[in-house]
Scaffold this motif. Structure first.
Motif, PDB file in Angstrom:
ATOM      1  N   LEU A   1       0.820  -1.207   0.000  1.00 44.48           N
ATOM      2  CA  LEU A   1       0.000   0.000   0.000  1.00 44.48           C
ATOM      3  C   LEU A   1       0.859   1.265   0.000  1.00 44.48           C
ATOM      4  O   LEU A   1       0.417   2.318  -0.461  1.00 44.48           O
ATOM      5  N   GLU A   2       2.080   1.149   0.510  1.00 41.46           N
ATOM      6  CA  GLU A   2       2.997   2.295   0.517  1.00 41.46           C
ATOM      7  C   GLU A   2       3.790   2.423  -0.789  1.00 41.46           C
ATOM      8  O   GLU A   2       4.613   3.325  -0.918  1.00 41.46           O
ATOM      9  N   GLY A   3       3.545   1.534  -1.722  1.00 39.27           N
ATOM     10  CA  GLY A   3       4.195   1.621  -3.024  1.00 39.27           C
ATOM     11  C   GLY A   3       5.472   0.819  -3.179  1.00 39.27           C
ATOM     12  O   GLY A   3       6.158   0.927  -4.200  1.00 39.27           O
TER      13      GLY A   3
ATOM     14  N   SER B   1      12.739 -10.410  -1.667  1.00 38.71           N
ATOM     15  CA  SER B   1      14.172 -10.724  -1.657  1.00 38.71           C
ATOM     16  C   SER B   1      14.907 -10.123  -0.462  1.00 38.71           C
ATOM     17  O   SER B   1      15.790 -10.773   0.121  1.00 38.71           O
ATOM     18  N   LEU B   2      14.551  -8.885  -0.074  1.00 44.89           N
ATOM     19  CA  LEU B   2      15.245  -8.254   1.058  1.00 44.89           C
ATOM     20  C   LEU B   2      15.085  -9.048   2.344  1.00 44.89           C
ATOM     21  O   LEU B   2      16.001  -9.075   3.187  1.00 44.89           O
ATOM     22  N   ARG B   3      13.947  -9.703   2.492  1.00 44.57           N
ATOM     23  CA  ARG B   3      13.755 -10.520   3.692  1.00 44.57           C
ATOM     24  C   ARG B   3      14.876 -11.552   3.817  1.00 44.57           C
ATOM     25  O   ARG B   3      15.419 -11.764   4.907  1.00 44.57           O
ATOM     26  N   TYR B   4      15.228 -12.193   2.722  1.00 42.82           N
ATOM     27  CA  TYR B   4      16.219 -13.267   2.794  1.00 42.82           C
ATOM     28  C   TYR B   4      17.647 -12.731   2.870  1.00 42.82           C
ATOM     29  O   TYR B   4      18.520 -13.381   3.458  1.00 42.82           O
TER      30      TYR B   4
ATOM     31  N   GLN C   1      10.800   0.486   3.437  1.00 39.22           N
ATOM     32  CA  GLN C   1      10.740  -0.906   3.004  1.00 39.22           C
ATOM     33  C   GLN C   1      11.927  -1.700   3.533  1.00 39.22           C
ATOM     34  O   GLN C   1      11.784  -2.873   3.910  1.00 39.22           O
ATOM     35  N   LEU C   2      13.088  -1.057   3.585  1.00 35.50           N
ATOM     36  CA  LEU C   2      14.263  -1.718   4.156  1.00 35.50           C
ATOM     37  C   LEU C   2      14.023  -2.076   5.625  1.00 35.50           C
ATOM     38  O   LEU C   2      14.343  -3.189   6.067  1.00 35.50           O
ATOM     39  N   ALA C   3      13.426  -1.146   6.383  1.00 34.98           N
ATOM     40  CA  ALA C   3      13.175  -1.393   7.805  1.00 34.98           C
ATOM     41  C   ALA C   3      12.112  -2.465   7.999  1.00 34.98           C
ATOM     42  O   ALA C   3      12.253  -3.348   8.861  1.00 34.98           O
TER      43      ALA C   3
END
Length: 311
Positions: free
Chosen positions: A27-29, A37-40, A228-230
């Motif tokens: 929702l934040e784009g 991918s960043l999760r992993y 999104q990184l956080a």
């Protein structure tokens, strides 16, 4: 059996952060490829730091040795069980609320017996019948969602999750089968390091990295935002490390097919936790009559399944 079930329910609490925060990022784009991918990438860093800080440098070395010794196997298991599964889950978050994704995700309970059968494992017929109760609940939830959103958005939200529901238990079962060493085409990996759930998660995470690299190159999304990184870091810690380690711990305590299926069934609680989290963070409208009926059926299916297995 009771410890397996309680551990699985605790894992589902941490897992629910995935569905809620993926929806928030969408929702934040934020692009779904970065959400996935960043999760992993975060998980890889967290796991290495944890093992080093906990004085488990030897376990870390053993894990890296196991990956190098069986890199083809871990790349396959990680790409399917972590990569394909999570890419599909995050993609669906762009089209439907997180609690609906969590509810549809319960199809993994329907998929798990078929995955077990595919590996030549016996599954009680009653277990297959009870999964149909859960499937009926998921169907009702998505029928209601189709009346709120468009049919197209509902399908784009549901179909990827359906595929993910088969990919996740398939990847996990590959690891379980490797531990048992009973299949000719699956390497036997009977190393003491495999007793540690963090080791298994790290091995699957390493195996998923080629998948994420190819996906990023092919889709080439715009750079992620700081938010999104956080948020992916939170998902990595709660869902990727804590929840996955707890869930794999529950599965690897299982000694029978019935106990394996019971561990998989505990994921039904993700619906309740995701619904509560999304209501608090996003203030979404609560489900309607069909939605509540669907949630009730998924919970009923879980309770009946556990009752059947603990007799």
């Amino acid at each position: 059996m009771l410890r397996i079930i309680l551990t699985g329910v605790l894992a589902s609490l941490f897992f629910s952060s995935t569905f809620v925060l993926n929806r928030v990022m969408s929702l934040e784009g934020g692009h779904w490829v970065w959400s996935a991918s960043l999760r992993y990438f975060w998980m890889l860093g967290f796991l290495v730091l944890w093992l080093a800080a906990a004085g488990k440098a030897r376990l870390l070395r053993d894990t890296l040795w196991l990956f190098r010794a069986h890199w083809r196997f871990w790349t396959l298991a990680g790409s399917v069980g972590f990569g394909l599964f999570y890419a599909l889950i995050t993609f669906s978050a762009a089209y439907t609320p997180g609690w609906v994704v969590a509810a549809t995700w319960q199809l993994t309970i329907l998929a798990a017996p078929f995955v077990l059968l595919g590996f030549g494992r016996r599954v009680p017929l009653r277990a297959v019948a009870l999964t149909m109760v859960i499937f009926a609940g998921v169907l009702l939830i998505n029928v209601e969602q189709a009346t709120v959103a468009s049919v197209s958005d509902t399908l784009w939200g549901a179909l990827p999750v359906f595929l993910a529901a088969f990919a996740y238990p398939f990847g996990n079962q590959l690891v379980w089968e490797a531990r048992q060493g009973e299949h000719r085409r699956i390497p036997k990996i009977d190393h003491p390091a495999m007793d540690d759930p963090f080791c298994r998660v790290l091995l699957l995470t390493l195996g998923s990295l080629p998948f994420w690299g190819v996906l990023l190159l092919v889709i080439a999304p715009p750079p992620p935002s700081a938010g999104q990184l956080a948020q992916t870091a939170i998902v990595a810690a709660c869902s990727g490390v804590a929840a996955t380690s707890l869930f794999l711990y529950a599965r690897h305590r299982a000694r029978t097919t019935a106990e394996l299926a019971a561990a998989d069934c505990t994921q039904s609680m993700e619906v309740v936790f995701s619904l509560a989290g999304e209501a608090v963070l996003l203030g979404h409208v609560i489900p309607g009559p069909l939605g509540w009926l669907g949630i009730g059926l998924t919970m009923l299916g879980l309770m009946l399944y556990v009752k059947m297995q603990t007799r």
